[in-house]
Design a protein around this motif. Structure first.
Motif, PDB file in Angstrom:
ATOM      1  N   UNK A  68       0.818  -1.220   0.000  1.00 26.29           N
ATOM      2  CA  UNK A  68       0.000   0.000   0.000  1.00 26.29           C
ATOM      3  C   UNK A  68       0.849   1.267   0.000  1.00 26.29           C
ATOM      4  N   UNK A  69       2.111   1.135   0.413  1.00 31.09           N
ATOM      5  CA  UNK A  69       2.983   2.312   0.482  1.00 31.09           C
ATOM      6  C   UNK A  69       3.654   2.623  -0.854  1.00 31.09           C
ATOM      7  N   UNK A  70       3.511   1.748  -1.835  1.00 32.38           N
ATOM      8  CA  UNK A  70       4.192   1.957  -3.112  1.00 32.38           C
ATOM      9  C   UNK A  70       3.422   2.943  -3.989  1.00 32.38           C
ATOM     10  N   UNK A  71       4.174   3.584  -4.892  1.00 30.21           N
ATOM     11  CA  UNK A  71       3.557   4.555  -5.797  1.00 30.21           C
ATOM     12  C   UNK A  71       2.581   3.861  -6.748  1.00 30.21           C
ATOM     13  N   UNK A  72       2.908   2.627  -7.157  1.00 28.58           N
ATOM     14  CA  UNK A  72       2.024   1.898  -8.071  1.00 28.58           C
ATOM     15  C   UNK A  72       0.656   1.668  -7.424  1.00 28.58           C
ATOM     16  N   UNK A  73       0.686   1.188  -6.174  1.00 29.51           N
ATOM     17  CA  UNK A  73      -0.581   0.932  -5.470  1.00 29.51           C
ATOM     18  C   UNK A  73      -1.375   2.226  -5.318  1.00 29.51           C
ATOM     19  N   UNK A  74      -0.667   3.278  -4.899  1.00 27.06           N
ATOM     20  CA  UNK A  74      -1.374   4.548  -4.696  1.00 27.06           C
ATOM     21  C   UNK A  74      -2.020   5.037  -5.993  1.00 27.06           C
ATOM     22  N   UNK A  77      -5.066   2.928  -6.380  1.00 31.11           N
ATOM     23  CA  UNK A  77      -6.088   3.209  -5.363  1.00 31.11           C
ATOM     24  C   UNK A  77      -6.710   4.586  -5.554  1.00 31.11           C
ATOM     25  N   UNK A  78      -5.939   5.505  -6.112  1.00 29.30           N
ATOM     26  CA  UNK A  78      -6.477   6.851  -6.336  1.00 29.30           C
ATOM     27  C   UNK A  78      -7.763   6.777  -7.157  1.00 29.30           C
ATOM     28  N   UNK A  79      -7.823   5.804  -8.065  1.00 21.08           N
ATOM     29  CA  UNK A  79      -9.031   5.653  -8.894  1.00 21.08           C
ATOM     30  C   UNK A  79     -10.225   5.219  -8.055  1.00 21.08           C
ATOM     31  N   UNK A  80      -9.951   4.467  -6.945  1.00 20.11           N
ATOM     32  CA  UNK A  80     -11.040   3.947  -6.117  1.00 20.11           C
ATOM     33  C   UNK A  80     -11.447   4.899  -5.008  1.00 20.11           C
ATOM     34  N   UNK A  81     -10.543   5.777  -4.592  1.00 24.90           N
ATOM     35  CA  UNK A  81     -10.736   6.538  -3.365  1.00 24.90           C
ATOM     36  C   UNK A  81     -12.081   7.255  -3.329  1.00 24.90           C
TER      37      UNK A  81
END
Ligand code: SF4
Length: 148
Positions: A68-74, A77-81
């Motif tokens: 969750x701390x990686x830029x890829x995950x973020x 996740x930004x799309x889901x937030x």
């Protein structure tokens, strides 16, 4: 396991949680915790107790949290937030989890009405200058912050 005051856990016991999943209960000795000056800041009332998942699940959980701390995950996740907050609001305020109607057509109509109602609620909040609230930190995160 060692607590912030350097005391070592006294027991690790296999158990089941409320959903009948395997867990491990970790307890510290009452003889250590009862006289401790930091007990009010600790987990548990009379002594520190923690509930852990079995090792393989715990490692998977920690790996997921690290991911969750990686830029890829973020980026993903930004799309889901935004939609997470919308689902949460619709569930809490309008009972989105259950349809009041039988049949897809009526249920779809209810979903459209719910989405419209959420938009109206948000316009109302925006007009009143209300800001979205921040996510609360979990009790576990608070315990880690105390330990640091
Ligand atoms: S109350 Fe918490 S900090 Fe104090 S000895 Fe027990 S586990 Fe350690």
């Amino acid at each position: 396991m060692t607590c912030p005051q350097g005391k070592t856990s006294s027991s690790w016991t296999p158990a089941h949680d409320g959903k009948n999943r395997d867990v491990i209960k970790v307890k510290f000795a009452q003889s250590d915790c009862r006289p401790c000056l930091h007990r009010a800041d600790c987990t548990g009332h009379t002594r520190r107790t923690l509930t852990l998942r079995p090792q393989d699940q715990m490692e998977a959980l920690l790996a997921a949290r690290q991911n969750e701390q990686t830029a890829t995950f973020r980026g993903y996740y930004r799309q889901r937030a935004g939609i997470e907050g919308t689902h949460s609001q619709a569930t809490r305020t309008m009972g989105l989890r259950r349809s009041r109607y039988i049949g897809l057509r009526k249920t779809h109509l209810a979903h459209v009405a719910t989405a419209t109602a959420i938009n109206l609620l948000r316009v109302d909040a925006w007009v009143r200058g209300e800001l979205p609230s921040q996510t609360r930190p979990s009790p576990l995160r608070m315990a880690f912050a105390l330990a640091a």
